[in-house]
Enzyme design. Structure first.
Site, PDB file in Angstrom:
ATOM      1  N   GLY A 293     -28.197 -19.224  41.077  1.00  0.00           N
ATOM      2  CA  GLY A 293     -26.960 -18.029  40.387  1.00  0.00           C
ATOM      3  C   GLY A 293     -26.207 -18.332  38.852  1.00  0.00           C
ATOM      4  O   GLY A 293     -26.831 -19.083  38.767  1.00  0.00           O
ATOM      5  N   CYS A 294     -25.232 -17.956  39.074  1.00  0.00           N
ATOM      6  CA  CYS A 294     -24.926 -18.059  36.808  1.00  0.00           C
ATOM      7  C   CYS A 294     -24.203 -19.321  37.198  1.00  0.00           C
ATOM      8  O   CYS A 294     -23.830 -19.620  38.100  1.00  0.00           O
ATOM      9  CB  CYS A 294     -23.613 -16.867  37.417  1.00  0.00           C
ATOM     10  SG  CYS A 294     -22.877 -17.426  35.830  1.00  0.00           S
ATOM     11  N   PHE A 295     -24.521 -19.617  35.800  1.00  0.00           N
ATOM     12  CA  PHE A 295     -24.460 -21.301  36.228  1.00  0.00           C
ATOM     13  C   PHE A 295     -22.998 -21.669  35.725  1.00  0.00           C
ATOM     14  O   PHE A 295     -22.708 -22.900  36.066  1.00  0.00           O
ATOM     15  CB  PHE A 295     -25.495 -21.847  34.674  1.00  0.00           C
ATOM     16  CG  PHE A 295     -25.033 -21.347  33.612  1.00  0.00           C
ATOM     17  CD1 PHE A 295     -24.221 -19.899  32.821  1.00  0.00           C
ATOM     18  CD2 PHE A 295     -26.268 -20.852  32.476  1.00  0.00           C
ATOM     19  CE1 PHE A 295     -24.939 -19.765  31.406  1.00  0.00           C
ATOM     20  CE2 PHE A 295     -26.452 -20.651  31.791  1.00  0.00           C
ATOM     21  CZ  PHE A 295     -25.505 -20.065  30.855  1.00  0.00           C
TER      22      PHE A 295
ATOM     23  N   HIS B 235     -19.174 -18.629  43.064  1.00  0.00           N
ATOM     24  CA  HIS B 235     -19.589 -20.246  44.333  1.00  0.00           C
ATOM     25  C   HIS B 235     -18.684 -20.464  44.518  1.00  0.00           C
ATOM     26  O   HIS B 235     -17.116 -20.352  43.892  1.00  0.00           O
ATOM     27  CB  HIS B 235     -19.677 -20.295  42.827  1.00  0.00           C
ATOM     28  CG  HIS B 235     -21.085 -20.355  42.300  1.00  0.00           C
ATOM     29  ND1 HIS B 235     -21.807 -19.637  41.335  1.00  0.00           N
ATOM     30  CD2 HIS B 235     -22.451 -21.098  43.405  1.00  0.00           C
ATOM     31  CE1 HIS B 235     -23.018 -19.161  41.428  1.00  0.00           C
ATOM     32  NE2 HIS B 235     -23.977 -19.801  41.674  1.00  0.00           N
TER      33      HIS B 235
END
Length: 172
Positions: free
Chosen positions: A13-15, A156
């Protein structure tokens, strides 16, 4: 004499959120975010083709190991959703492990089997396991993003109490 630093490359997902949580782990010595696993050379945020947003991790194998990194990786993102994490949808946000050698590949496959057997996620793991290729470092504004913007976007989260049991007969 200390062991040489090892490298791991993960996409989940989004880093931004991945980097912020993984950087805090004991034994992690450096992280950087970027793009890998796709078709565009010199990838950028605006032009990364089929690459995933990913994190490159350098770690001290005397302080942590690859399996521990993967267990945390599977705790902080949902590996059972294809090309999606939270509100982020698309190929860029897929779950993937990019292994650097055969030992990492074996550990990744064993860990995925343990995650599937555990029932900790609502579906089977869809995480891709591929050999690492070129890693294109993301632009400076994406590095350490949540360090600079602590209230910035992330999907996250650590899940308290989430523990991955080894399958019966696995090396774990």
């Amino acid at each position: 004499m200390a062991a040489q630093t090892q490298r791991a490359v993960l996409a989940g997902g989004c880093f931004w959120g991945m980097e912020e949580l993984i950087r805090r782990l004991p034994g992690v010595t450096a992280t950087r975010v970027g793009y890998t696993g796709g078709d565009v050379p010199n990838a950028t945020y605006r032009n990364h083709g089929t690459h995933a947003e990913a994190i490159e991790i350098l770690f001290d194998p005397e302080a942590t190991d690859y399996r521990a990194l993967l267990e945390f990786f599977f705790q902080i993102h949902d590996p059972s959703t294809k090309n999606r994490q939270g509100n982020d949808i698309g190929l860029s946000y897929r779950s993937a492990i990019y292994y650097v050698d055969d030992e990492q590949k074996r550990i990744a496959e064993d860990t995925i089997a343990d995650v599937d057997a555990s029932g900790l996620w609502p579906g089977k793991v869809v995480t891709e396991v591929e050999p690492v290729g070129p890693f294109w470092e993301a632009e400076p504004e994406h590095q350490d993003y949540l360090q600079r913007y602590p209230d910035g976007y992330t999907c996250h989260f650590p899940r308290p109490g989430w523990r991955l049991p080894a399958r019966s007969g696995s090396e774990g």
